[in-house]
Design a protein around this motif. Structure first.
Motif, PDB file in Angstrom:
ATOM      1  N   UNK A  79       0.839  -1.197   0.000  1.00  0.00           N
ATOM      2  CA  UNK A  79       0.000   0.000   0.000  1.00  0.00           C
ATOM      3  C   UNK A  79       0.875   1.248   0.000  1.00  0.00           C
ATOM      4  N   UNK A  80       0.289   2.315  -0.492  1.00  0.00           N
ATOM      5  CA  UNK A  80       0.936   3.615  -0.522  1.00  0.00           C
ATOM      6  C   UNK A  80      -0.075   4.620   0.010  1.00  0.00           C
ATOM      7  N   UNK A  81       0.337   5.418   0.991  1.00  0.00           N
ATOM      8  CA  UNK A  81      -0.556   6.403   1.620  1.00  0.00           C
ATOM      9  C   UNK A  81       0.097   7.770   1.611  1.00  0.00           C
ATOM     10  N   UNK A  82      -0.741   8.793   1.549  1.00  0.00           N
ATOM     11  CA  UNK A  82      -0.264  10.165   1.656  1.00  0.00           C
ATOM     12  C   UNK A  82      -1.104  10.846   2.721  1.00  0.00           C
ATOM     13  N   UNK A  83      -0.457  11.183   3.839  1.00  0.00           N
ATOM     14  CA  UNK A  83      -1.176  11.850   4.926  1.00  0.00           C
ATOM     15  C   UNK A  83      -0.638  13.259   5.073  1.00  0.00           C
ATOM     16  N   UNK A  84      -1.401  14.103   5.749  1.00  0.00           N
ATOM     17  CA  UNK A  84      -0.913  15.452   6.026  1.00  0.00           C
ATOM     18  C   UNK A  84      -1.783  16.533   5.434  1.00  0.00           C
ATOM     19  N   UNK A  85      -1.149  17.689   5.217  1.00  0.00           N
ATOM     20  CA  UNK A  85      -1.859  18.881   4.755  1.00  0.00           C
ATOM     21  C   UNK A  85      -2.647  18.582   3.483  1.00  0.00           C
ATOM     22  N   UNK A  86      -3.939  18.838   3.558  1.00  0.00           N
ATOM     23  CA  UNK A  86      -4.823  18.570   2.431  1.00  0.00           C
ATOM     24  C   UNK A  86      -4.445  19.436   1.240  1.00  0.00           C
ATOM     25  N   UNK A  87      -4.128  18.793   0.134  1.00  0.00           N
ATOM     26  CA  UNK A  87      -3.850  19.514  -1.097  1.00  0.00           C
ATOM     27  C   UNK A  87      -2.431  20.029  -1.264  1.00  0.00           C
ATOM     28  N   UNK A  88      -1.558  19.876  -0.273  1.00  0.00           N
ATOM     29  CA  UNK A  88      -0.194  20.389  -0.407  1.00  0.00           C
ATOM     30  C   UNK A  88       0.633  19.545  -1.377  1.00  0.00           C
ATOM     31  N   UNK A  89       0.387  18.240  -1.404  1.00  0.00           N
ATOM     32  CA  UNK A  89       1.161  17.337  -2.256  1.00  0.00           C
ATOM     33  C   UNK A  89       0.231  16.419  -3.034  1.00  0.00           C
ATOM     34  N   UNK A  90       0.706  16.008  -4.208  1.00  0.00           N
ATOM     35  CA  UNK A  90       0.056  14.967  -4.999  1.00  0.00           C
ATOM     36  C   UNK A  90       1.142  14.021  -5.487  1.00  0.00           C
ATOM     37  N   UNK A  91       0.780  12.747  -5.655  1.00  0.00           N
ATOM     38  CA  UNK A  91       1.709  11.736  -6.165  1.00  0.00           C
ATOM     39  C   UNK A  91       1.176  11.239  -7.498  1.00  0.00           C
ATOM     40  N   UNK A  92       2.051  11.213  -8.505  1.00  0.00           N
ATOM     41  CA  UNK A  92       1.686  10.839  -9.863  1.00  0.00           C
ATOM     42  C   UNK A  92       2.469   9.600 -10.291  1.00  0.00           C
ATOM     43  N   UNK A  93       1.901   8.796 -11.205  1.00  0.00           N
ATOM     44  CA  UNK A  93       2.615   7.592 -11.668  1.00  0.00           C
ATOM     45  C   UNK A  93       3.782   7.904 -12.608  1.00  0.00           C
ATOM     46  N   UNK A  94       3.774   9.073 -13.235  1.00  0.00           N
ATOM     47  CA  UNK A  94       4.890   9.476 -14.096  1.00  0.00           C
ATOM     48  C   UNK A  94       4.980  11.001 -14.097  1.00  0.00           C
ATOM     49  N   UNK A  95       5.974  11.520 -14.796  1.00  0.00           N
ATOM     50  CA  UNK A  95       6.207  12.965 -14.779  1.00  0.00           C
ATOM     51  C   UNK A  95       5.545  13.697 -15.939  1.00  0.00           C
ATOM     52  N   UNK A  96       4.626  13.034 -16.634  1.00  0.00           N
ATOM     53  CA  UNK A  96       4.028  13.657 -17.816  1.00  0.00           C
ATOM     54  C   UNK A  96       2.967  14.694 -17.470  1.00  0.00           C
ATOM     55  N   UNK A  97       2.280  14.498 -16.343  1.00  0.00           N
ATOM     56  CA  UNK A  97       1.201  15.407 -15.971  1.00  0.00           C
ATOM     57  C   UNK A  97      -0.038  15.249 -16.838  1.00  0.00           C
ATOM     58  N   UNK A  98      -0.098  14.172 -17.624  1.00  0.00           N
ATOM     59  CA  UNK A  98      -1.218  13.987 -18.549  1.00  0.00           C
ATOM     60  C   UNK A  98      -2.337  13.129 -17.988  1.00  0.00           C
ATOM     61  N   UNK A  99      -2.189  12.605 -16.788  1.00  0.00           N
ATOM     62  CA  UNK A  99      -3.224  11.771 -16.189  1.00  0.00           C
ATOM     63  C   UNK A  99      -4.378  12.646 -15.700  1.00  0.00           C
ATOM     64  N   UNK A 100      -5.572  12.112 -15.792  1.00  0.00           N
ATOM     65  CA  UNK A 100      -6.755  12.860 -15.371  1.00  0.00           C
ATOM     66  C   UNK A 100      -6.739  13.134 -13.869  1.00  0.00           C
ATOM     67  N   UNK A 101      -6.173  12.201 -13.108  1.00  0.00           N
ATOM     68  CA  UNK A 101      -6.140  12.349 -11.654  1.00  0.00           C
ATOM     69  C   UNK A 101      -4.823  11.797 -11.127  1.00  0.00           C
ATOM     70  N   UNK A 102      -4.329  12.349 -10.012  1.00  0.00           N
ATOM     71  CA  UNK A 102      -3.102  11.814  -9.424  1.00  0.00           C
ATOM     72  C   UNK A 102      -3.340  10.421  -8.833  1.00  0.00           C
ATOM     73  N   UNK A 103      -2.277   9.689  -8.644  1.00  0.00           N
ATOM     74  CA  UNK A 103      -2.340   8.391  -7.971  1.00  0.00           C
ATOM     75  C   UNK A 103      -2.785   8.590  -6.522  1.00  0.00           C
TER      76      UNK A 103
END
Length: 167
Positions: A79-103
């Protein structure tokens, strides 16, 4: 690996492949050069417990983070989790920025292989962090054994702080 030793009765013993490594680790691009290498891994022990990996806040800038998987057990859930400040960070599957939503966005958890989500691609998998605004978050990578590995688990955490810089 072959472990060899002689006991007090002068009997030679050998054990082959009886040991396994069990760990998951996270490495960020600490020196912000766009890649993860030995320099980044050597800087991780010195990260501040209060801020962790300090990253300039900048939308559409994707910084690599490496998931290292050293689990020689069959069966298990990653599993992969992101906790903390809402909206400060997003995690993406690649560096293209072309995905509709972050991972991942703040407060979310995903399981590899569940619900159409796959984030692992071998022993080393690179994902990409986008620091959207000021704030702190923690990325957590976990393994929990199933079947014969039930009750065996490990995890790693990477604290991140995004800092907005204005001139």
């Amino acid at each position: 690996i072959v472990w060899r030793w002689t006991d007090e009765d002068n009997h030679v013993h050998r054990v082959t492949n009886a040991f396994t490594v069990l760990s998951v680790r996270l490495f960020g691009d600490v020196n912000l050069d766009g890649q993860i290498g030995a320099a980044d891994r050597s800087l991780h022990p010195g990260l501040s417990p209060e801020t962790g990996w300090a990253v300039p806040a900048a939308t559409n800038v994707f910084r690599p983070v490496r998931l290292r998987t050293d689990v020689g057990l069959s069966g298990g859930v990653y599993t992969l989790s992101l906790s903390g400040a809402d909206g400060a960070f997003r995690v993406w599957p690649d560096a293209s920025g072309t995905h509709a939503a972050p991972l991942l966005s703040g407060g979310q958890t995903v399981t590899n292989g569940a619900g159409g989500v796959t984030f692992l691609s071998g022993d080393d998998t690179d994902l990409y962090v986008e620091a959207v605004s000021n704030g702190t978050a923690t990325l957590i990578y976990s393994y929990a054994g199933t079947g014969d590995a039930e009750g065996i688990s490990c995890s790693a955490a990477l604290k991140m702080t995004a800092l907005g810089i204005t001139i």
